[in-house]
Motif scaffolding. Structure first.
Motif, PDB file in Angstrom:
ATOM      1  N   ARG A 156      21.292  44.050  55.786  1.00 39.71           N
ATOM      2  CA  ARG A 156      22.511  44.773  55.427  1.00 39.71           C
ATOM      3  C   ARG A 156      23.601  44.374  56.414  1.00 39.71           C
ATOM      4  N   ALA A 157      24.692  43.828  55.891  1.00 33.26           N
ATOM      5  CA  ALA A 157      25.774  43.372  56.758  1.00 33.26           C
ATOM      6  C   ALA A 157      26.560  44.561  57.309  1.00 33.26           C
ATOM      7  N   SER A 158      27.167  44.365  58.461  1.00 34.13           N
ATOM      8  CA  SER A 158      27.952  45.432  59.097  1.00 34.13           C
ATOM      9  C   SER A 158      29.321  45.604  58.458  1.00 34.13           C
ATOM     10  N   VAL A 159      29.775  44.608  57.691  1.00 33.22           N
ATOM     11  CA  VAL A 159      31.040  44.681  56.961  1.00 33.22           C
ATOM     12  C   VAL A 159      30.777  44.225  55.532  1.00 33.22           C
ATOM     13  N   HIS A 160      31.661  44.584  54.610  1.00 31.93           N
ATOM     14  CA  HIS A 160      31.390  44.362  53.190  1.00 31.93           C
ATOM     15  C   HIS A 160      32.045  43.073  52.695  1.00 31.93           C
ATOM     16  N   PRO A 161      31.249  42.158  52.119  1.00 34.41           N
ATOM     17  CA  PRO A 161      31.828  40.890  51.657  1.00 34.41           C
ATOM     18  C   PRO A 161      32.806  41.034  50.498  1.00 34.41           C
ATOM     19  N   ALA A 162      32.755  42.157  49.773  1.00 32.81           N
ATOM     20  CA  ALA A 162      33.690  42.359  48.661  1.00 32.81           C
ATOM     21  C   ALA A 162      35.111  42.636  49.140  1.00 32.81           C
ATOM     22  N   THR A 163      35.296  42.807  50.459  1.00 34.47           N
ATOM     23  CA  THR A 163      36.631  43.053  51.009  1.00 34.47           C
ATOM     24  C   THR A 163      37.225  41.808  51.655  1.00 34.47           C
ATOM     25  N   LEU A 164      36.611  40.675  51.486  1.00 38.99           N
ATOM     26  CA  LEU A 164      36.965  39.480  52.246  1.00 38.99           C
ATOM     27  C   LEU A 164      38.384  38.978  51.971  1.00 38.99           C
ATOM     28  N   PHE A 165      39.078  38.645  53.037  1.00 36.94           N
ATOM     29  CA  PHE A 165      40.381  37.972  53.038  1.00 36.94           C
ATOM     30  C   PHE A 165      40.214  36.793  53.973  1.00 36.94           C
ATOM     31  N   VAL A 166      40.513  35.560  53.521  1.00 38.96           N
ATOM     32  CA  VAL A 166      40.125  34.390  54.304  1.00 38.96           C
ATOM     33  C   VAL A 166      41.164  33.288  54.188  1.00 38.96           C
ATOM     34  N   ARG A 167      41.269  32.497  55.233  1.00 39.27           N
ATOM     35  CA  ARG A 167      42.138  31.326  55.182  1.00 39.27           C
ATOM     36  C   ARG A 167      41.565  30.341  54.158  1.00 39.27           C
ATOM     37  N   ARG A 168      42.416  29.844  53.281  1.00 43.98           N
ATOM     38  CA  ARG A 168      41.929  28.975  52.212  1.00 43.98           C
ATOM     39  C   ARG A 168      41.273  27.716  52.753  1.00 43.98           C
ATOM     40  N   ASP A 169      41.846  27.092  53.776  1.00 42.34           N
ATOM     41  CA  ASP A 169      41.262  25.846  54.279  1.00 42.34           C
ATOM     42  C   ASP A 169      39.868  26.070  54.839  1.00 42.34           C
ATOM     43  N   LEU A 170      39.654  27.202  55.476  1.00 41.73           N
ATOM     44  CA  LEU A 170      38.332  27.521  56.006  1.00 41.73           C
ATOM     45  C   LEU A 170      37.345  27.781  54.871  1.00 41.73           C
ATOM     46  N   LEU A 171      37.776  28.504  53.864  1.00 37.70           N
ATOM     47  CA  LEU A 171      36.932  28.796  52.704  1.00 37.70           C
ATOM     48  C   LEU A 171      36.494  27.508  52.006  1.00 37.70           C
ATOM     49  N   VAL A 172      37.433  26.604  51.810  1.00 42.00           N
ATOM     50  CA  VAL A 172      37.114  25.339  51.140  1.00 42.00           C
ATOM     51  C   VAL A 172      36.191  24.482  52.007  1.00 42.00           C
ATOM     52  N   ALA A 173      36.422  24.479  53.310  1.00 42.07           N
ATOM     53  CA  ALA A 173      35.582  23.679  54.211  1.00 42.07           C
ATOM     54  C   ALA A 173      34.123  24.103  54.141  1.00 42.07           C
ATOM     55  N   LEU A 174      33.880  25.389  53.883  1.00 45.07           N
ATOM     56  CA  LEU A 174      32.514  25.899  53.787  1.00 45.07           C
ATOM     57  C   LEU A 174      31.941  25.785  52.378  1.00 45.07           C
ATOM     58  N   GLY A 175      32.717  25.256  51.446  1.00 48.11           N
ATOM     59  CA  GLY A 175      32.208  25.040  50.093  1.00 48.11           C
ATOM     60  C   GLY A 175      32.302  26.237  49.176  1.00 48.11           C
ATOM     61  N   GLY A 176      33.066  27.248  49.570  1.00 53.11           N
ATOM     62  CA  GLY A 176      33.198  28.428  48.720  1.00 53.11           C
ATOM     63  C   GLY A 176      31.961  29.300  48.779  1.00 53.11           C
ATOM     64  N   TRP A 177      31.630  29.915  47.666  1.00 57.06           N
ATOM     65  CA  TRP A 177      30.509  30.848  47.592  1.00 57.06           C
ATOM     66  C   TRP A 177      29.208  30.097  47.369  1.00 57.06           C
ATOM     67  N   MET A 178      28.111  30.681  47.805  1.00 53.89           N
ATOM     68  CA  MET A 178      26.831  30.002  47.709  1.00 53.89           C
ATOM     69  C   MET A 178      26.332  29.947  46.269  1.00 53.89           C
ATOM     70  N   ALA A 179      25.559  28.915  45.956  1.00 51.62           N
ATOM     71  CA  ALA A 179      24.999  28.730  44.614  1.00 51.62           C
ATOM     72  C   ALA A 179      23.707  29.541  44.494  1.00 51.62           C
ATOM     73  N   LEU A 180      23.874  30.862  44.440  1.00 53.68           N
ATOM     74  CA  LEU A 180      22.755  31.794  44.357  1.00 53.68           C
ATOM     75  C   LEU A 180      22.963  32.738  43.182  1.00 53.68           C
ATOM     76  N   PRO A 181      21.885  33.286  42.614  1.00 54.42           N
ATOM     77  CA  PRO A 181      22.032  34.235  41.505  1.00 54.42           C
ATOM     78  C   PRO A 181      22.596  35.576  41.943  1.00 54.42           C
ATOM     79  N   ALA A 182      22.574  35.854  43.229  1.00 58.73           N
ATOM     80  CA  ALA A 182      23.143  37.073  43.819  1.00 58.73           C
ATOM     81  C   ALA A 182      23.247  36.834  45.319  1.00 58.73           C
TER      82      ALA A 182
END
Length: 254
Positions: A156-182
């Motif tokens: 259980r994460a200490s902060v909620h990923p549904a609230t994420l605000f992120v720099r676009r270049d950093l988000l793209v560098a990490l490949g976006g969201w993981m290829a997982l069913p959840a």
């Protein structure tokens, strides 16, 4: 010159009727002079049940694509994310007043901060809200803090990923969201925490809707074998990023 925050929403037919509520919460946001938002609504699929619920607004862009889950829908939407920042807004959730301005202020003030999150209230079916204990203190979140908490507290994460605000270049560098069913959003959060400092706002930033049709409420979401596999790959990615010693920002922060 106007600068832009891109709000990304993945949607499928069962949650489409919540889009007007999400839109109202976005429309009510106030931003500093010189800033605007643009909402990218990406359907996870190519049916005809979502489009009627998408608000008609020049600031809203609706697209469809091959079904692959919410992480795929959000990631493909990044092809059209022409702003400096990306804000996540799930189709069935609502932004709290002022959250975009607070997120923006945190990252504009300190270039060493790569992402921001905020406090969440559950939005219950009767319209009431409920909080939960365990939020971190407001302010910076150092690298590795969320990952360590997650591992020590039953994934259980200490902060909620549904609230994420992120720099676009950093988000793209990490490949976006993981290829997982959840847990694709948790995977991204932990990866971000491995490479960049974050920020937590103690003011409520999101009303997280609880309803019987939500994906996290389905039996498949808690299947033990799949959950163990998801958690294993999420942790492996975050640990590997940490071991490579790649850090954001790469250059000087002043």
């Amino acid at each position: 010159m106007t600068r832009r925050i891109i709000v990304v929403t993945a949607v499928h037919a069962p949650s489409a009727h919540f889009l007007p509520d999400a839109y109202k919460s976005l429309r009510d946001q106030e931003l500093p002079e010189g800033w605007e938002w643009h909402w990218l609504v990406q359907e996870d699929g190519e049916g005809d049940q979502v489009a009627p619920h998408v608000p008609r607004d020049e600031r809203v862009t609706f697209r469809q694509g091959r079904r692959g889950g919410p992480g795929v829908a959000r990631t493909i939407a990044l092809a059209h994310a022409d702003g400096e920042y990306v804000k996540v807004l799930d189709a069935d959730d609502r932004l709290a007043p002022g959250v975009l301005a607070r997120d923006l202020a945190a990252l504009e003030t300190d270039r060493s901060i790569g992402w921001a999150t905020s406090r969440v209230l559950d939005l219950l079916p009767d319209g009431s809200t409920a909080g939960f204990p365990g939020d971190p203190g407001p302010g910076p979140i150092e690298r590795g803090e969320v990952l360590d908490f997650w591992r020590a507290n039953g994934f259980r994460a200490s902060v909620h990923p549904a609230t994420l605000f992120v720099r676009r270049d950093l988000l793209v560098a990490l490949g976006g969201w993981m290829a997982l069913p959840a847990s694709e959003d948790t995977g991204l959060l932990l990866a971000l925490n491995s490479v960049a400092r974050g920020w937590f706002s103690a003011e409520v930033g999101l009303h997280y809707r609880k309803w019987e049709g939500q994906v996290t409420g389905q039996a498949a979401h808690v299947d033990a074998a799949e959950r163990d596999a998801r958690m294993a790959v999420v942790e492996a990615r975050a640990r590997s990023l940490g071991s490579f010693q790649w850090r954001y920002p790469v250059g000087p922060t002043d």
